[in-house]
Design a protein around this motif. Structure first.
Motif, PDB file in Angstrom:
ATOM      1  N   ASN A  62       8.368   1.740   0.040  1.00 38.16           N
ATOM      2  CA  ASN A  62       8.021   3.142  -0.166  1.00 38.16           C
ATOM      3  C   ASN A  62       6.592   3.200  -0.694  1.00 38.16           C
ATOM      4  OD1 ASN A  62       7.712   5.791  -1.045  1.00 38.16           O
ATOM      5  ND2 ASN A  62       9.803   5.958  -1.814  1.00 38.16           N
ATOM      6  N   PHE A  63       5.664   3.721   0.103  1.00 40.06           N
ATOM      7  CA  PHE A  63       4.262   3.751  -0.295  1.00 40.06           C
ATOM      8  C   PHE A  63       3.992   4.720  -1.445  1.00 40.06           C
ATOM      9  CE2 PHE A  63       3.566   2.451   4.307  1.00 40.06           C
ATOM     10  CZ  PHE A  63       3.336   1.127   3.982  1.00 40.06           C
ATOM     11  N   ALA A 108       5.182  -5.257  -6.506  1.00 42.61           N
ATOM     12  CA  ALA A 108       5.520  -3.891  -6.907  1.00 42.61           C
ATOM     13  C   ALA A 108       5.197  -2.872  -5.825  1.00 42.61           C
ATOM     14  CB  ALA A 108       4.761  -3.534  -8.188  1.00 42.61           C
ATOM     15  N   ALA A 109       4.348  -3.259  -4.875  1.00 39.09           N
ATOM     16  CA  ALA A 109       3.938  -2.356  -3.799  1.00 39.09           C
ATOM     17  C   ALA A 109       3.513  -3.172  -2.590  1.00 39.09           C
ATOM     18  CB  ALA A 109       2.787  -1.464  -4.263  1.00 39.09           C
ATOM     19  N   SER A 110       3.524  -2.529  -1.437  1.00 42.48           N
ATOM     20  CA  SER A 110       3.033  -3.160  -0.211  1.00 42.48           C
ATOM     21  C   SER A 110       1.517  -2.971  -0.119  1.00 42.48           C
ATOM     22  CB  SER A 110       3.698  -2.535   1.019  1.00 42.48           C
ATOM     23  OG  SER A 110       5.100  -2.699   0.979  1.00 42.48           O
ATOM     24  N   GLY A 111       0.852  -3.931   0.512  1.00 45.69           N
ATOM     25  CA  GLY A 111      -0.587  -3.804   0.683  1.00 45.69           C
ATOM     26  C   GLY A 111      -1.259  -5.132   0.942  1.00 45.69           C
ATOM     27  N   THR A 112      -2.549  -5.211   0.641  1.00 40.35           N
ATOM     28  CA  THR A 112      -3.349  -6.415   0.866  1.00 40.35           C
ATOM     29  C   THR A 112      -3.814  -6.978  -0.480  1.00 40.35           C
ATOM     30  OG1 THR A 112      -4.167  -5.501   2.958  1.00 40.35           O
ATOM     31  CG2 THR A 112      -5.372  -7.365   2.038  1.00 40.35           C
ATOM     32  N   ILE A 113      -3.656  -8.289  -0.662  1.00 38.97           N
ATOM     33  CA  ILE A 113      -4.130  -8.927  -1.879  1.00 38.97           C
ATOM     34  C   ILE A 113      -5.660  -9.009  -1.832  1.00 38.97           C
ATOM     35  CG2 ILE A 113      -4.058 -10.992  -3.334  1.00 38.97           C
ATOM     36  CD1 ILE A 113      -1.388  -9.562  -3.153  1.00 38.97           C
ATOM     37  N   THR A 144      -3.254  -0.830  -2.043  1.00 46.60           N
ATOM     38  CA  THR A 144      -2.122  -0.120  -1.443  1.00 46.60           C
ATOM     39  C   THR A 144      -2.626   1.078  -0.638  1.00 46.60           C
ATOM     40  OG1 THR A 144      -1.776   1.456  -3.250  1.00 46.60           O
ATOM     41  CG2 THR A 144      -0.809  -0.751  -3.509  1.00 46.60           C
ATOM     42  N   PRO A 145      -1.828   1.552   0.323  1.00 45.64           N
ATOM     43  CA  PRO A 145      -2.266   2.670   1.170  1.00 45.64           C
ATOM     44  C   PRO A 145      -2.494   3.974   0.405  1.00 45.64           C
ATOM     45  CG  PRO A 145      -0.468   1.478   2.204  1.00 45.64           C
ATOM     46  CD  PRO A 145      -0.564   0.956   0.809  1.00 45.64           C
ATOM     47  N   GLU A 171      -4.025 -11.766   1.959  1.00 42.95           N
ATOM     48  CA  GLU A 171      -2.643 -11.777   2.446  1.00 42.95           C
ATOM     49  C   GLU A 171      -2.060 -10.367   2.436  1.00 42.95           C
ATOM     50  OE1 GLU A 171       1.601 -13.951   1.251  1.00 42.95           O
ATOM     51  OE2 GLU A 171      -0.079 -13.933  -0.151  1.00 42.95           O
ATOM     52  N   GLN A 172      -1.300 -10.046   3.479  1.00 47.98           N
ATOM     53  CA  GLN A 172      -0.542  -8.795   3.531  1.00 47.98           C
ATOM     54  C   GLN A 172       0.817  -9.034   2.879  1.00 47.98           C
ATOM     55  OE1 GLN A 172      -1.555  -5.779   4.897  1.00 47.98           O
ATOM     56  NE2 GLN A 172      -3.576  -6.649   5.299  1.00 47.98           N
ATOM     57  N   VAL A 173       1.181  -8.191   1.911  1.00 46.09           N
ATOM     58  CA  VAL A 173       2.445  -8.381   1.203  1.00 46.09           C
ATOM     59  C   VAL A 173       3.301  -7.124   1.322  1.00 46.09           C
ATOM     60  CG1 VAL A 173       1.444 -10.043  -0.388  1.00 46.09           C
ATOM     61  CG2 VAL A 173       1.486  -7.616  -1.012  1.00 46.09           C
TER      62      VAL A 173
END
Length: 221
Positions: A62-63, A108-113, A144-145, A171-173
């Protein structure tokens, strides 16, 4: 299910438990002493198994939400100056893990390191005010987006002697994925944008990849 970081320790403890039980059964004549030694070894084994447990948690990314990165208790919610990466004010939410908590760190969130760094350091108790800057720790930033960049910091406690961090720059996580592990007592700090709406209160018990820590908002309540 047990975390892969505990495999060697678990196997060693299991082997020692078998050796102790068999040895005492053969060579210790006093019944009470034999029972005490065997039960002590079994308790140690159970505690090790409990510490390295890794419960499976299904997450639908969930963004709009920042989820708890670890299990534990919320010990800090405040506006602070983050001096390592942002060098500006952020909302800090800190979660303390006792030795009885699950010690898996999850994204804790999706995104790029965009940043990942290990810092050797001291082993002050995890709730000490200076533990965030002086203890052994890792700092990881995720772009994060919707929240922009958020930072989390794994911090070793008085008992911890090794932090495992899987985050690599570029890295994309995915939210809820395994991000690392902290062995034997620790804390994780989250540094969020000032306009994040904090969804937890001090002393709340949270679950990694389950409890919402913050949402998008105009101000904190």
């Amino acid at each position: 299910m047990f975390h892969k970081e505990g495999q060697k320790i678990i196997l060693t403890a299991f082997f020692l438990a078998v050796v102790v039980i068999l040895t005492t059964q053969i060579f210790v004549e006093l019944d009470w002493l034999r029972i005490v030694l065997q039960l002590t070894m079994l308790v140690v084994l159970i505690l090790i198994l409990q510490f390295f447990r890794n419960p499976k948690r299904l997450v639908t990314p969930n963004f709009d939400e920042i989820l708890a990165p670890v299990d534990g208790k919320v010990v800090v919610i405040e506006e602070v100056e983050e001096t390592e990466y942002f060098k500006e004010k952020r909302r800090q939410v800190s979660i303390f893990m006792s030795p009885l908590n699950v010690h898996v760190t999850r994204y804790a969130a999706s995104g790029t390191i965009t940043f990942s760094k290990y810092h050797p350091g001291k082993y002050l108790v995890a709730w000490h005010p200076k533990s965030s800057t002086e203890n052994e720790r890792t700092t990881v930033v995720i772009h994060t987006p919707k929240f922009g960049e958020i930072l989390y910091r794994q911090i070793a406690g008085a008992m911890a002697r090794r932090i495992i961090n899987y985050a690599e720059e570029g890295e994309q996580v995915v939210q809820g994925q395994d991000a690392g592990f902290i062995k034997f007592g620790s804390r994780v700090d989250l540094f969020l944008p000032l306009d994040s709406k904090i969804c937890v209160s001090l002393n709340d018990t949270v679950k990694g990849a389950k409890t919402c820590i913050a949402m998008l908002g105009d101000k904190n309540e």
